[in-house]
Scaffold this active site. Structure first.
Site, mmCIF file in Angstrom:
data_model
loop_
_atom_site.group_PDB
_atom_site.id
_atom_site.type_symbol
_atom_site.label_atom_id
_atom_site.label_comp_id
_atom_site.label_asym_id
_atom_site.label_seq_id
_atom_site.Cartn_x
_atom_site.Cartn_y
_atom_site.Cartn_z
ATOM 1 N N ARG A 1 73.470 -17.363 40.527
ATOM 2 C CA ARG A 1 72.643 -17.394 41.739
ATOM 3 C C ARG A 1 72.877 -18.643 42.560
ATOM 4 O O ARG A 1 72.812 -18.616 43.771
ATOM 5 C CB ARG A 1 71.146 -17.342 41.352
ATOM 6 C CG ARG A 1 70.674 -15.991 40.886
ATOM 7 C CD ARG A 1 69.365 -16.095 40.149
ATOM 8 N NE ARG A 1 69.543 -16.810 38.896
ATOM 9 C CZ ARG A 1 68.601 -16.932 37.960
ATOM 10 N NH1 ARG A 1 67.408 -16.408 38.160
ATOM 11 N NH2 ARG A 1 68.859 -17.576 36.836
ATOM 12 N N SER B 1 63.086 -14.159 36.255
ATOM 13 C CA SER B 1 61.992 -13.586 35.459
ATOM 14 C C SER B 1 60.804 -14.543 35.442
ATOM 15 O O SER B 1 59.650 -14.106 35.505
ATOM 16 C CB SER B 1 62.456 -13.307 34.031
ATOM 17 O OG SER B 1 63.497 -12.371 34.035
ATOM 18 N N LYS C 1 62.926 -20.456 25.884
ATOM 19 C CA LYS C 1 61.949 -19.849 26.794
ATOM 20 C C LYS C 1 60.924 -19.061 25.997
ATOM 21 O O LYS C 1 61.276 -18.373 25.043
ATOM 22 C CB LYS C 1 62.653 -18.868 27.752
ATOM 23 C CG LYS C 1 63.633 -19.511 28.701
ATOM 24 C CD LYS C 1 64.258 -18.448 29.608
ATOM 25 C CE LYS C 1 65.348 -19.017 30.492
ATOM 26 N NZ LYS C 1 66.084 -17.957 31.209
HETATM 27 P P1 ADP Z 1 68.949 -16.120 30.036
HETATM 28 O O1 ADP Z 1 67.706 -16.633 29.403
HETATM 29 O O2 ADP Z 1 69.998 -15.747 29.039
HETATM 30 O O3 ADP Z 1 69.485 -16.941 31.169
HETATM 31 P P2 ADP Z 1 67.959 -14.228 31.996
HETATM 32 O O4 ADP Z 1 67.285 -12.930 31.708
HETATM 33 O O5 ADP Z 1 67.188 -15.274 32.684
HETATM 34 O O6 ADP Z 1 68.516 -14.692 30.598
HETATM 35 O O7 ADP Z 1 69.274 -13.956 32.838
HETATM 36 C C1 ADP Z 1 70.301 -13.132 32.334
HETATM 37 C C2 ADP Z 1 71.511 -13.223 33.235
HETATM 38 O O8 ADP Z 1 71.178 -12.670 34.496
HETATM 39 C C3 ADP Z 1 71.970 -14.654 33.513
HETATM 40 O O9 ADP Z 1 73.376 -14.653 33.608
HETATM 41 C C4 ADP Z 1 71.365 -14.979 34.848
HETATM 42 O O10 ADP Z 1 72.103 -15.939 35.548
HETATM 43 C C5 ADP Z 1 71.447 -13.614 35.513
HETATM 44 N N1 ADP Z 1 70.438 -13.447 36.558
HETATM 45 C C6 ADP Z 1 69.123 -13.676 36.477
HETATM 46 N N2 ADP Z 1 68.513 -13.401 37.636
HETATM 47 C C7 ADP Z 1 69.492 -12.988 38.480
HETATM 48 C C8 ADP Z 1 69.519 -12.587 39.855
HETATM 49 N N3 ADP Z 1 68.423 -12.578 40.588
HETATM 50 N N4 ADP Z 1 70.713 -12.237 40.381
HETATM 51 C C9 ADP Z 1 71.823 -12.288 39.625
HETATM 52 N N5 ADP Z 1 71.868 -12.665 38.346
HETATM 53 C C10 ADP Z 1 70.721 -13.010 37.775
#
Ligand code: ADP
Length: 162
Positions: free
Chosen positions: A91, A129, A43
């Site tokens: 999710r 994000s 990403k």
């Molecule tokens: P990565 O690139 O490691 O997936 P993220 O920042 O996208 O990092 O997500 C970090 C963690 O938070 C992951 O386990 C993801 O599934 C979780 N996560 C992201 N958004 C949410 C949300 N809205 N509710 C619950 N968990 C979330």
């Protein structure tokens, strides 16, 4: 070996209310919670490590939570060092498949480290994000989706760089 603390790793580019909800729920379950800001090579990020760490830190000041930048090294290695269980948020079924692969690879790297999955709260299920950056880029409404400091940081990024 008992794993007494929780390690919640992610890209956090940037922190959303969905992430924060998981962090707060973990803080109620474990005496110590570590949030690792890791690099995700698949990403492209908007925020630097320092910015991402600060944006999280400002929201967890009153909690039993420490933010750890993880520029290099595997998440499982950090979990080993901290004697922590790895926690990831879930999710939907897409997350499930992604997390299942990561968990099995991590298990090969460090069989003694357990991965726990925690369901997203219903109202944050749709938040990511990437979606939030898309909204920011198009001047959409960010209220309720991200903490106030993240909203300001996103608006500043859009003004200065995009
Ligand atoms: P990565 O690139 O490691 O997936 P993220 O920042 O996208 O990092 O997500 C970090 C963690 O938070 C992951 O386990 C993801 O599934 C979780 N996560 C992201 N958004 C949410 C949300 N809205 N509710 C619950 N968990 C979330």
């Amino acid at each position: 070996m008992d794993q007494k603390s929780a390690l919640f790793p992610g890209s956090f580019d940037p922190l959303t209310n969905g992430h924060l909800d998981i962090i707060k729920r973990l803080a109620n379950l474990y005496p110590e919670v570590y949030v690792a800001v890791a690099r995700n090579t698949t990403k492209s990020g908007w925020f630097t490590f320092e910015e991402k760490v600060k944006l999280i830190e400002d929201n967890v000041q009153d909690l039993n939570v420490k933010v750890v930048p993880l520029e290099k090294g595997l998440v499982v290695e950090l979990a080993r060092k901290l004697n922590a269980v790895l926690v990831r948020g879930l999710r939907n079924h897409k997350d499930f498949e992604y997390e299942q692969d990561i968990a099995s690879v991590n298990h090969l790297q460090a069989p003694e480290i357990e991965t726990l999955l925690i369901f997203s709260s219903e109202k944050y299920r749709g938040f990511s994000s990437s979606l939030i950056k898309e909204i920011a880029l198009n001047d959409g409404i960010l209220d309720g989706m991200v903490p106030e400091n993240v909203k300001k940081a996103l608006e500043n990024k859009v003004k200065s760089e995009h």
